[in-house]
Scaffold this active site. Structure first.
Site, PDB file in Angstrom:
ATOM      1  N   TYR A 159       0.336  -8.274  -6.902  1.00 13.59           N
ATOM      2  CA  TYR A 159       0.914  -7.877  -5.606  1.00 13.59           C
ATOM      3  C   TYR A 159       2.329  -8.454  -5.466  1.00 13.59           C
ATOM      4  O   TYR A 159       3.267  -7.730  -5.116  1.00 13.59           O
ATOM      5  CB  TYR A 159       0.007  -8.378  -4.473  1.00 13.59           C
TER       6      TYR A 159
ATOM      7  N   SER B 161       7.017  -6.681   1.350  1.00 11.09           N
ATOM      8  CA  SER B 161       6.165  -7.686   1.992  1.00 11.09           C
ATOM      9  C   SER B 161       6.930  -9.006   1.968  1.00 11.09           C
ATOM     10  O   SER B 161       7.896  -9.150   1.190  1.00 11.09           O
ATOM     11  CB  SER B 161       4.872  -7.843   1.182  1.00 11.09           C
TER      12      SER B 161
HETATM   13  N1  LIG Z   1      -1.205  -5.479   6.454  1.00 10.56           N
HETATM   14  C1  LIG Z   1      -0.446  -6.482   6.043  1.00 10.56           C
HETATM   15  O1  LIG Z   1      -0.660  -7.663   6.401  1.00 10.56           O
HETATM   16  C2  LIG Z   1       0.724  -6.200   5.124  1.00 10.56           C
HETATM   17  C3  LIG Z   1       1.640  -7.240   4.871  1.00 10.56           C
HETATM   18  C4  LIG Z   1       2.712  -7.005   4.034  1.00 10.56           C
HETATM   19  C5  LIG Z   1       2.884  -5.744   3.475  1.00 10.56           C
HETATM   20  N2  LIG Z   1       1.990  -4.756   3.727  1.00 10.56           N
HETATM   21  C6  LIG Z   1       2.216  -3.445   3.094  1.00 10.56           C
HETATM   22  O2  LIG Z   1       2.150  -2.429   4.072  1.00 10.56           O
HETATM   23  C7  LIG Z   1       1.852  -1.180   3.432  1.00 10.56           C
HETATM   24  C8  LIG Z   1       0.807  -0.451   4.237  1.00 10.56           C
HETATM   25  O3  LIG Z   1      -0.428  -1.158   4.143  1.00 10.56           O
HETATM   26  P1  LIG Z   1      -1.366  -1.413   5.402  1.00 10.56           P
HETATM   27  O4  LIG Z   1      -1.362  -2.853   5.670  1.00 10.56           O
HETATM   28  O5  LIG Z   1      -1.044  -0.470   6.494  1.00 10.56           O
HETATM   29  O6  LIG Z   1      -2.803  -1.099   4.750  1.00 10.56           O
HETATM   30  P2  LIG Z   1      -3.840   0.097   4.997  1.00 10.56           P
HETATM   31  O7  LIG Z   1      -4.888  -0.046   3.961  1.00 10.56           O
HETATM   32  O8  LIG Z   1      -4.252   0.111   6.422  1.00 10.56           O
HETATM   33  O9  LIG Z   1      -2.949   1.379   4.717  1.00 10.56           O
HETATM   34  C9  LIG Z   1      -2.507   1.687   3.407  1.00 10.56           C
HETATM   35  C10 LIG Z   1      -2.652   3.185   3.182  1.00 10.56           C
HETATM   36  O10 LIG Z   1      -2.240   3.490   1.848  1.00 10.56           O
HETATM   37  C11 LIG Z   1      -3.152   4.447   1.342  1.00 10.56           C
HETATM   38  N3  LIG Z   1      -3.157   4.450  -0.140  1.00 10.56           N
HETATM   39  C12 LIG Z   1      -3.750   3.540  -0.968  1.00 10.56           C
HETATM   40  N4  LIG Z   1      -3.582   3.921  -2.252  1.00 10.56           N
HETATM   41  C13 LIG Z   1      -2.866   5.071  -2.223  1.00 10.56           C
HETATM   42  C14 LIG Z   1      -2.357   5.938  -3.219  1.00 10.56           C
HETATM   43  N5  LIG Z   1      -2.571   5.710  -4.532  1.00 10.56           N
HETATM   44  N6  LIG Z   1      -1.648   7.019  -2.839  1.00 10.56           N
HETATM   45  C15 LIG Z   1      -1.442   7.276  -1.529  1.00 10.56           C
HETATM   46  N7  LIG Z   1      -1.904   6.508  -0.541  1.00 10.56           N
HETATM   47  C16 LIG Z   1      -2.602   5.411  -0.883  1.00 10.56           C
HETATM   48  C17 LIG Z   1      -4.493   4.045   1.913  1.00 10.56           C
HETATM   49  O11 LIG Z   1      -5.430   5.099   1.877  1.00 10.56           O
HETATM   50  C18 LIG Z   1      -4.095   3.639   3.325  1.00 10.56           C
HETATM   51  O12 LIG Z   1      -4.191   4.726   4.223  1.00 10.56           O
HETATM   52  C19 LIG Z   1       1.440  -1.542   2.008  1.00 10.56           C
HETATM   53  O13 LIG Z   1       2.508  -1.262   1.123  1.00 10.56           O
HETATM   54  C20 LIG Z   1       1.181  -3.028   2.071  1.00 10.56           C
HETATM   55  O14 LIG Z   1       1.353  -3.663   0.833  1.00 10.56           O
HETATM   56  C21 LIG Z   1       0.914  -4.953   4.538  1.00 10.56           C
END
Ligand SMILES: NC(=O)c1ccc[n+]([C@@H]2O[C@H](COP(=O)([O-])OP(=O)(O)OC[C@H]3O[C@@H](n4cnc5c(N)ncnc54)[C@H](O)[C@@H]3O)[C@@H](O)[C@H]2O)c1
Length: 280
Positions: free
Chosen positions: A156, A143
């Site tokens: 985080y 991130s």
């Molecule tokens: N959305 C943002 O703004 C953003 C920004 C920076 C980084 N990220 C990173 O992107 C990645 C994806 O997140 P996202 O934004 O798509 O969120 P999201 O919640 O839409 O998707 C995350 C997925 O991870 C799954 N998950 C959660 N805990 C889990 C576990 N213990 N084992 C397996 N799966 C698990 C959830 O069920 C979900 O389907 C994450 O690592 C997040 O930190 C997101």
């Protein structure tokens, strides 16, 4: 890596958001897929979307915080496809609140998924990627919070700084050993996903046992508002595919946020105390 067609890609967190978008994009490139997520129903939906693209795919309900589960994911991958070429350690959870008010279970949950999930993925899959002798790639989702540390999301930030460090180390080590496995670290800014409702996947043994404090709830509301107007995950997936094909380490979705990174690095070089980052 020149092409994903006919290759095998494993994506964790594939039930939603960035993970689902990457899986779909890889399928459009002709990759066969192993989709992993802790959420059964969402995973089944992703599987159907990916299969609609005409590729072979399996789904495996997996808690990436548990090494045995990730080992089982690797076994299922070998059973279904015999090998793996691309691993996206993407599953992640978010949650706000000051460090002073954080409980140990807050740290354990966030680090368990965001950091240990990546460690488990690398441990279980790197030997498989190396063994086939073909080009491979690992994409770890960090991130912008792994490049600058703003207040209110301590666990985080810790998890994402660690993922950047692990990815950079792995990049150097695999490069030095002449490995055919490339490494990228995905550092998104706000992306329109379900991350603001991460608590939905918090296991019962890591619950706080009381309502989150007011500062955590207001930080989470800010995050939710920014995420809602964030980038389309499909755009993020495009950048990831480009990084895999171009063997690019840094995948930065919002280059304008690098100003905050530069300010942090300048303060460090000058041994000045950190300024609070502004994202804009
Ligand atoms: N959305 C943002 O703004 C953003 C920004 C920076 C980084 N990220 C990173 O992107 C990645 C994806 O997140 P996202 O934004 O798509 O969120 P999201 O919640 O839409 O998707 C995350 C997925 O991870 C799954 N998950 C959660 N805990 C889990 C576990 N213990 N084992 C397996 N799966 C698990 C959830 O069920 C979900 O389907 C994450 O690592 C997040 O930190 C997101």
């Amino acid at each position: 890596m020149q092409a994903l067609k006919g290759k095998v890609a494993v994506v964790t967190g594939a039930g939603s958001g960035i993970g689902r978008a990457m899986a779909l994009r890889f399928a459009k490139e002709g990759a066969n897929l192993v989709l992993a997520d802790i959420e059964d129903t969402a995973l089944t939906e992703s599987l159907a979307l990916v299969r609609d693209e005409g590729v072979d795919a399996v789904d495996v309900v997996t808690d990436v915080a548990q090494f045995e589960a990730v080992e089982a994911l690797a076994e299922r991958t070998l059973e279904a496809f015999g090998t793996c070429h691309v691993l996206c350690n993407n599953a992640g959870v978010g949650g706000g609140g000051s460090i002073a008010k954080a409980h140990l279970v807050d740290w354990q949950w966030v680090l368990g998924v965001n950091l240990w999930g990546v460690i488990h993925g690398i441990t279980a899959f790197l030997p498989i990627l190396e063994a086939n002798g073909e080009d491979g790639h690992i994409v770890n989702t960090a991130s912008v919070a792994g490049l600058v540390a703003g207040p209110g999301i301590g666990p985080y930030n810790a998890s994402k700084f660690a993922v950047v460090g692990i990815s950079e180390t792995l990049f150097h080590e695999l490069g030095a050993s002449g490995s055919k496995v490339g490494v990228s670290v995905l550092c998104p800014g706000y992306v329109s996903t379900n991350i603001a409702t991460s608590q939905r996947n918090r296991p019962s043994h890591l619950q706080r046992g009381e309502r989150a404090p007011g500062d955590a709830r207001s930080r989470n509301a800010d995050i939710a508002a920014n995420v809602a107007t964030g980038m389309d995950p499909a755009q993020v997936a495009d950048l990831v595919v480009r990084a895999i094909y171009g063997n690019k380490f840094w995948v930065i979705t919002h280059p304008e946020l690098l100003t905050a990174v530069r300010r942090r690095n300048d303060a460090l070089s000058d041994l000045r105390n950190p300024e609070q980052p502004t994202f804009g």
